[in-house]
Scaffold this motif. Sequence first.
Motif, PDB file in Angstrom:
ATOM      1  N   LEU A 131      -1.125  -6.436   6.741  1.00  0.00           N
ATOM      2  CA  LEU A 131      -1.467  -5.037   7.001  1.00  0.00           C
ATOM      3  C   LEU A 131      -0.689  -4.111   6.074  1.00  0.00           C
ATOM      4  CD1 LEU A 131      -1.856  -4.828  10.868  1.00  0.00           C
ATOM      5  CD2 LEU A 131      -3.559  -5.340   9.138  1.00  0.00           C
ATOM      6  N   SER A 184       0.169  -4.742   3.170  1.00  0.00           N
ATOM      7  CA  SER A 184      -0.465  -4.872   1.857  1.00  0.00           C
ATOM      8  C   SER A 184      -1.812  -4.165   1.798  1.00  0.00           C
ATOM      9  CB  SER A 184      -0.626  -6.367   1.559  1.00  0.00           C
ATOM     10  OG  SER A 184      -1.655  -6.591   0.644  1.00  0.00           O
ATOM     11  N   LEU A 185      -2.592  -4.259   2.844  1.00  0.00           N
ATOM     12  CA  LEU A 185      -3.932  -3.639   2.830  1.00  0.00           C
ATOM     13  C   LEU A 185      -3.849  -2.123   2.970  1.00  0.00           C
ATOM     14  CD1 LEU A 185      -6.080  -6.036   5.087  1.00  0.00           C
ATOM     15  CD2 LEU A 185      -5.720  -6.118   2.619  1.00  0.00           C
ATOM     16  N   ARG A 186      -2.733  -1.657   3.508  1.00  0.00           N
ATOM     17  CA  ARG A 186      -2.522  -0.227   3.679  1.00  0.00           C
ATOM     18  C   ARG A 186      -3.702   0.512   4.315  1.00  0.00           C
ATOM     19  NH1 ARG A 186      -2.118   2.716  -0.531  1.00  0.00           N
ATOM     20  NH2 ARG A 186      -1.044   4.305   0.654  1.00  0.00           N
ATOM     21  N   PRO A 187      -4.138   0.079   5.501  1.00  0.00           N
ATOM     22  CA  PRO A 187      -5.170   0.861   6.181  1.00  0.00           C
ATOM     23  C   PRO A 187      -4.614   2.233   6.527  1.00  0.00           C
ATOM     24  CG  PRO A 187      -4.191  -0.726   7.696  1.00  0.00           C
ATOM     25  CD  PRO A 187      -3.653  -1.040   6.328  1.00  0.00           C
ATOM     26  N   ALA A 188      -5.452   3.250   6.443  1.00  0.00           N
ATOM     27  CA  ALA A 188      -5.014   4.608   6.793  1.00  0.00           C
ATOM     28  C   ALA A 188      -4.640   4.662   8.273  1.00  0.00           C
ATOM     29  CB  ALA A 188      -6.147   5.583   6.509  1.00  0.00           C
ATOM     30  N   LYS A 189      -3.724   5.544   8.613  1.00  0.00           N
ATOM     31  CA  LYS A 189      -3.431   5.801  10.021  1.00  0.00           C
ATOM     32  C   LYS A 189      -4.686   6.393  10.668  1.00  0.00           C
ATOM     33  CE  LYS A 189      -1.335   6.828  13.898  1.00  0.00           C
ATOM     34  NZ  LYS A 189      -0.922   5.792  14.851  1.00  0.00           N
ATOM     35  N   ALA A 190      -5.055   5.870  11.824  1.00  0.00           N
ATOM     36  CA  ALA A 190      -6.242   6.371  12.522  1.00  0.00           C
ATOM     37  C   ALA A 190      -6.096   7.850  12.860  1.00  0.00           C
ATOM     38  CB  ALA A 190      -6.464   5.564  13.794  1.00  0.00           C
TER      39      ALA A 190
END
Lengths: 244, 244, 244, 244, 244, 244
Positions: free
Chosen positions: F209, F211-217
């Motif tokens: 996670l 590494s993928l750096r999903p945006a904060k919801a």
Amino acid sequence: LLLNPNTTAALTDRMAGVARTVASPGTTIETATAPRGFPYISSRAEAQVAGAVALEMMAERRDRCDAVVMAAFGDPGLWGLRELLDVPVVGMAEAAMLTACLIGRRFALLTFAAALEPWYRDLVEANGLSARCAGVSCAQGRFSTIDAVQDEMARQLVDAAHDCVRELRPDVIVLAGAPLSGLAPLIRDEVPVPLVDGIAAAVRQAETLASLRPAKARAGAFARPAPKESSGLDPALAAWIAGR
Amino acid sequence: LLLNPNTTAALTDRMAGVARTVASPGTTIETATAPRGFPYISSRAEAQVAGAVALEMMAERRDRCDAVVMAAFGDPGLWGLRELLDVPVVGMAEAAMLTACLIGRRFALLTFAAALEPWYRDLVEANGLSARCAGVSCAQGRFSTIDAVQDEMARQLVDAAHDCVRELRPDVIVLAGAPLSGLAPLIRDEVPVPLVDGIAAAVRQAETLASLRPAKARAGAFARPAPKESSGLDPALAAWIAGR
Amino acid sequence: LLLNPNTTAALTDRMAGVARTVASPGTTIETATAPRGFPYISSRAEAQVAGAVALEMMAERRDRCDAVVMAAFGDPGLWGLRELLDVPVVGMAEAAMLTACLIGRRFALLTFAAALEPWYRDLVEANGLSARCAGVSCAQGRFSTIDAVQDEMARQLVDAAHDCVRELRPDVIVLAGAPLSGLAPLIRDEVPVPLVDGIAAAVRQAETLASLRPAKARAGAFARPAPKESSGLDPALAAWIAGR
Amino acid sequence: LLLNPNTTAALTDRMAGVARTVASPGTTIETATAPRGFPYISSRAEAQVAGAVALEMMAERRDRCDAVVMAAFGDPGLWGLRELLDVPVVGMAEAAMLTACLIGRRFALLTFAAALEPWYRDLVEANGLSARCAGVSCAQGRFSTIDAVQDEMARQLVDAAHDCVRELRPDVIVLAGAPLSGLAPLIRDEVPVPLVDGIAAAVRQAETLASLRPAKARAGAFARPAPKESSGLDPALAAWIAGR
Amino acid sequence: LLLNPNTTAALTDRMAGVARTVASPGTTIETATAPRGFPYISSRAEAQVAGAVALEMMAERRDRCDAVVMAAFGDPGLWGLRELLDVPVVGMAEAAMLTACLIGRRFALLTFAAALEPWYRDLVEANGLSARCAGVSCAQGRFSTIDAVQDEMARQLVDAAHDCVRELRPDVIVLAGAPLSGLAPLIRDEVPVPLVDGIAAAVRQAETLASLRPAKARAGAFARPAPKESSGLDPALAAWIAGR
Amino acid sequence: LLLNPNTTAALTDRMAGVARTVASPGTTIETATAPRGFPYISSRAEAQVAGAVALEMMAERRDRCDAVVMAAFGDPGLWGLRELLDVPVVGMAEAAMLTACLIGRRFALLTFAAALEPWYRDLVEANGLSARCAGVSCAQGRFSTIDAVQDEMARQLVDAAHDCVRELRPDVIVLAGAPLSGLAPLIRDEVPVPLVDGIAAAVRQAETLASLRPAKARAGAFARPAPKESSGLDPALAAWIAGR
């Protein structure tokens, strides 16, 4: 009103006794025993007929109570009654299972006759409660009459409860079947999980609904169907369905 | 035997016509129309009564057929019949839904009266087919008599089928309700997904079971219940249940 | 058309024999045996390959039948065939399970090799029928060739059926696997619940769909995909997919 | 004991008022308001903390009641309380949903703040009631303080109930959230399906359990955990968990 | 090894570029593009064939990697590969969905072609993740070649993501389909919920499994099937399955 | 950051050791041990309190890491942390179960204390993974201290794994519970299905996670709740929740 769709009056008396024990002060328990049908309903065919008889029984008494308890574990005719009645109606099986959900994460049903198992399994599914049910168990044994079940099989039922806890891992056990009414307090100390009595649960839940006074549905599954004429049916029932 | 638990003979005739169209060579379609009850069952209370009448109807005819079709979409009394009968019995709704499962991944039910929607939704669940069902849709419109539904509402049903495909994304649509029998071939080219006719499906499935000749269950949900005496019931039914 | 994606012609013959026994008058059973692949598919990798071979087999025969039966229990390639074919296609496993749903509330699968169990369990889920399935059972035993399974293991299969009924409590048992085709009538009297034969069910269901003549889907999961060019594939299959 | 894990005493008073209205004769409603925490819990993080505070609150009062109502809709800390307490404990949300199951086949939750929707959706799943839930709806609007919600948003809540009935087709609506306590009787005639008030339901269900007197579980999910020492916790809670 | 079962090398290059961006130091990304098949798989029939081609591709490379990524969103042939391979194999779709489960309670799939919707819906079910999935959405629009999808449809995809959030209420969106690889970081600030890229997720998950080094299953669904002879198949694949 | 909500520092050390073994080059493992609470959390009440302590622990460290691992198998406080944190947070149980889903179709949980079974069963349901779970098993045996579990019970755990494979038929087993961290590689060759170590899985998933750096919801279940004032709470936590 405690409505017994079986024809065995002794069963009605037994259940009425339990009902009066748990009822709140001020609640009066009326009873009705099926005037025709089976001594004890134990199949889907019998439940189909007994549920229709229950509608007839209710048609004659429709203004005379604040809430109705369907006093047979398969809840025969329950949904039809719920459509037609303005007052709340509570099934013995649904009340027992939903009450059990307040006590544990997963309940088991424990019954006294193997033939009831598949039917009761369907009952769990029909109530949308499979996610809360650990399974259905059955005590082994014989009984002379339907009213004598709990006296003659008490030992086997306790044993079966222990097996049930070990194998299915429920948090709570529902004693399933009208003939087991009143047994729970007698064996509660011998079983490692709490027990739920169907009649006791149903009576209290009926009181709860009578107290909360939810409006009669005007939409959805239990809205009153449009009045409909029929032919050849019991006159009181025909009049009720016809909106007369 | 095509057993119509409604009292409308015109509906029986309509369904029998469809049945004869799809039946294999050598199959004879017998019919029976309810001698008492409702012109058209559209509620749970009515289905409770009609299912009991269906048992009575069957009690009088029990030796006279190779398979039975319960010809009303709610399948009233079906499970009771399945317990008691030695020959196969197929419900119109279950046959339609299971046949639809051979055509698409997810089916929708399309009906003609909003009051039927919650009942038919329960029917899907009772058949354990929620995972295969995209939902229940309903055409808007009025009809003069139950037998005239498909003539007077054909346009609205086609429109509703298009709405249903757009909103619920089914792969196949079941035309739900006895009054829609025979409509599928008439509108099939106007609807982008295949349609299933309940009677056509039920007749073929009944033939299939008659052909496969599965043994009568001696265990499980549909084993013959032990013979039981009753009181006050229709004599033929009482005798059947008593094993006489 | 009975399409056997295994390469064992003796298996095709066995299944064709069963098919001809249950087929309606007027139905002709054509057969096809995989020209390349495995004697008997028993893993996902094998089913992946055999399903692709099945598409090739069908590409060569696409105009020559009214309905297709995928005659291997894992239904390899079934959904791809359903997309591409205008005529109905029925899988042996799906037909058996859906037919079983007309006979009992819950079916069990009974097979002859432990390695098939997890695959068949997935098959139940892929068909969205977990709510109707009591579990997957397996007979213990050995067999010399795939075509000899039912002869050499008949006793073990009956024993396993008894174990299955006692442990899983199904209402009906599906004999799962092409090598068991034709066994059901031979052992039906020895097993307490009805048995379903996959090929017999599939043939009858294929007839049913051929008779109902549902329109080819123009929307949803099984609409014909847009024509697509490919490279390096079997020419008949490539042409079929390219819409030529 | 009505245990409010929020710090807003006005909310406690409002709920106590409702509780006293529906309580049976003979039932005394004690209340407790969180001494620390949040004015109104509306997120999982807040519920995590408030549930721990609820355990502390209960640790100080553990011998002083016959049943406990967790008076916040997310039921924070409920399962922990159920492990530790010998008397029954009922959550406002679970009681409301299970009571709704006695009234209709499918309930909807209607709340007043969009942020609560995903949490309440999880709550339905955590209670294993997805099969009975038609969805979660939310009224649009603003409110000045948490105690003023139902006064300032009554109109929007009625509108939202109508939208909810049209879109989700529930049979019954649960007014979800402590600030809506007492609203149900005021708007019941304006909404086409019955309404359930969480506090009213929870109080009645707590009485029911107190009356049925199920034994404390000695096995399963809510058996008393083995006593355990801890460090740095609230002394009363530490003593309770340590079995002192 | 990033195994692309499509024949479009530009797609392989695009995915390899993403893979190299997220790979840990020390990980080398090898690639393989299908030597025969379809430019882009978009139906079940195509996936059936492409999955078989994937097995052939793997048969030639079986000793040459530490983990495999099946680089097409339908995960064609994945379970067959998992049976046969000793090293871990990760599907792009399963990896994306399971990774999304670490970010939100419910994910949605967002794709670029309406024909993929029913297939992807089945994919969710086949992965047993329906309880975690809010639905499948699709952007409207056209594209010239499969490799140009994300360039030509970026605007429509952002719009569709907003629609998806409003209608399905997911907590996280999976960009579903190989042609969308690499898009997530470009549009992440324009979408209110986190996005998951299938290739990025699959590469990281493959590294995770390579690092955890789970033993090859010797029981259960993915144990190595017994060696089996075949006829007429690709020699490398035949040898692999035959255990040579 | 590996956040241990138990107070046993030896457990933190054990888990940190495992974490460092599987971490990618460049990853630094920071640890935190609960300053107050329980030596080992094993009930819902304890998890309620420990989850609140975990929020406090995080409040003090909120800017100091790229990802967080909740290092206790019940994932106490996980969803609250996920709301509040901008960086990813991964639970040990969810990571283990989701990683197991990449290895097999169905996983089992194997634990070391019978009291944990019902809690862990709920955990599976709370993660929406019942369709992927074969069940929860437990080794029989005693241990002197929580940190000695795997040394003293290794033999019983291997035996229990064999029982689990035979009875539940999982494809993969999750070693459930922080005290089992690091055991998987030691016994992997003795168990017929792959094993998953919770800490190893969680650390790798946290890296994934990060590494993928999903945006904060900014919408959905884990959007940051609106800032909220509180009273009487830990100052760092209060400030964090208040958005200061």
